[in-house]
Motif scaffolding. Sequence first.
Motif, PDB file in Angstrom:
ATOM      1  N   ILE A 143      39.038  31.961  31.918  1.00  0.00           N
ATOM      2  CA  ILE A 143      40.693  31.134  32.155  1.00  0.00           C
ATOM      3  C   ILE A 143      41.431  31.659  32.202  1.00  0.00           C
ATOM      4  O   ILE A 143      42.938  31.706  32.838  1.00  0.00           O
ATOM      5  N   TRP A 144      41.978  32.862  31.597  1.00  0.00           N
ATOM      6  CA  TRP A 144      42.334  33.841  31.487  1.00  0.00           C
ATOM      7  C   TRP A 144      43.131  34.865  33.070  1.00  0.00           C
ATOM      8  O   TRP A 144      44.266  35.457  33.847  1.00  0.00           O
ATOM      9  N   GLY A 145      41.510  35.192  33.757  1.00  0.00           N
ATOM     10  CA  GLY A 145      41.823  35.892  35.371  1.00  0.00           C
ATOM     11  C   GLY A 145      41.515  35.070  35.653  1.00  0.00           C
ATOM     12  O   GLY A 145      42.475  35.392  36.946  1.00  0.00           O
ATOM     13  N   GLN A 146      41.780  33.391  35.760  1.00  0.00           N
ATOM     14  CA  GLN A 146      42.221  33.099  37.103  1.00  0.00           C
ATOM     15  C   GLN A 146      44.253  33.282  37.582  1.00  0.00           C
ATOM     16  O   GLN A 146      44.768  33.874  38.687  1.00  0.00           O
ATOM     17  N   THR A 189      41.122  34.792  41.024  1.00  0.00           N
ATOM     18  CA  THR A 189      40.279  33.998  40.767  1.00  0.00           C
ATOM     19  C   THR A 189      39.814  33.844  39.668  1.00  0.00           C
ATOM     20  O   THR A 189      39.770  34.551  38.549  1.00  0.00           O
ATOM     21  N   TRP A 190      38.554  32.670  39.480  1.00  0.00           N
ATOM     22  CA  TRP A 190      37.947  32.400  38.175  1.00  0.00           C
ATOM     23  C   TRP A 190      37.053  33.763  37.437  1.00  0.00           C
ATOM     24  O   TRP A 190      37.077  33.587  36.752  1.00  0.00           O
ATOM     25  N   ASN A 222      35.137  51.413  29.958  1.00  0.00           N
ATOM     26  CA  ASN A 222      35.099  52.983  30.127  1.00  0.00           C
ATOM     27  C   ASN A 222      34.240  53.580  30.841  1.00  0.00           C
ATOM     28  O   ASN A 222      34.582  54.737  31.229  1.00  0.00           O
ATOM     29  N   PHE A 223      33.175  52.809  30.845  1.00  0.00           N
ATOM     30  CA  PHE A 223      31.643  53.849  31.793  1.00  0.00           C
ATOM     31  C   PHE A 223      32.201  53.733  33.640  1.00  0.00           C
ATOM     32  O   PHE A 223      32.242  54.496  34.541  1.00  0.00           O
ATOM     33  N   TRP A 224      33.188  52.243  33.709  1.00  0.00           N
ATOM     34  CA  TRP A 224      33.514  52.192  35.382  1.00  0.00           C
ATOM     35  C   TRP A 224      34.789  51.740  35.433  1.00  0.00           C
ATOM     36  O   TRP A 224      35.330  50.640  35.016  1.00  0.00           O
ATOM     37  N   ASN A 225      35.736  52.509  35.450  1.00  0.00           N
ATOM     38  CA  ASN A 225      37.012  52.813  35.941  1.00  0.00           C
ATOM     39  C   ASN A 225      37.781  52.204  36.622  1.00  0.00           C
ATOM     40  O   ASN A 225      39.406  50.975  37.025  1.00  0.00           O
ATOM     41  N   GLN A 226      37.016  51.630  37.199  1.00  0.00           N
ATOM     42  CA  GLN A 226      37.507  50.523  39.159  1.00  0.00           C
ATOM     43  C   GLN A 226      37.100  49.192  38.506  1.00  0.00           C
ATOM     44  O   GLN A 226      37.587  47.913  39.010  1.00  0.00           O
ATOM     45  N   GLY A 227      36.702  48.918  37.405  1.00  0.00           N
ATOM     46  CA  GLY A 227      36.302  47.265  37.310  1.00  0.00           C
ATOM     47  C   GLY A 227      38.100  46.364  37.065  1.00  0.00           C
ATOM     48  O   GLY A 227      39.056  47.561  36.609  1.00  0.00           O
ATOM     49  N   LEU A 228      38.121  45.371  37.009  1.00  0.00           N
ATOM     50  CA  LEU A 228      38.814  44.676  36.690  1.00  0.00           C
ATOM     51  C   LEU A 228      39.656  44.119  35.525  1.00  0.00           C
ATOM     52  O   LEU A 228      40.773  44.780  35.679  1.00  0.00           O
TER      53      LEU A 228
END
Length: 247
Positions: free
Chosen positions: A110-113, A118-119, A175-181
Amino acid sequence: MSIWEYANPVKFMRLSGAVLPYAALGAAVFTIGGLVWGFLTPLDFRQGSTVKIVFLHVPAALMAINIWLMMLGASLIWIIRRHHVSALAAKAAAPIGAVMTLIALVTGAIWGQPMWGTWWEWDPRLTSFLILLLFYIGYIALWSAIDDPDNAADLTGFLCLVGSVFALLSRYAVNFWNQGLHQGASLSVQSGERMSAVYRYPLYMVMIGFFLLFLALLLIRTRTEIRLRRAAALQAREARSMAVREP
């Protein structure tokens, strides 16, 4: 006095019966009070009213991870020391953790949309949380699929060990993957990254409420599991007695 004394079901029932009313009352006060306080906070200048999802999302996400780790600890106690109360507590906690994980995923969507457009996104933390939900479901299903409770406790205990990788991964994925949204931690000890106090204090209140809610539900469900185990043992004993009496 040793903590292991409360592995005795009689002592556990006595202690949990005394603690349960206070945990339930505290859960109601802190959860309702924190949510009302949180939803009365002003709108965020970037996220608008969407920011208020944090008062459900963050406590649920933290509990989803920590409940699995609690199940891991209880399962290890069962595997090492063979205390039945710990195995039953792990079993009792699983459905609560699954619901918390589902709440975290739904509120995150709900927050991401509006924020991401995108959901759902196959972000590392979102994906690891989805896998954690599948582990919860598998854990519950495994308990239901095995008739012998000791064998079920053994197998679900080993499943907990494997699932704990994803519980920790979901906690530290950003912390492991900085490229995540997914954004970083909502609560930080670094002053430059701290959430504003107007949101932080009601969030703390809801977090305490969710913990007490989990504690109350855990005690209720564990007490129920102990009663069911006693009832099954009495039925088995009665069946053996009737079989002996029959010519």
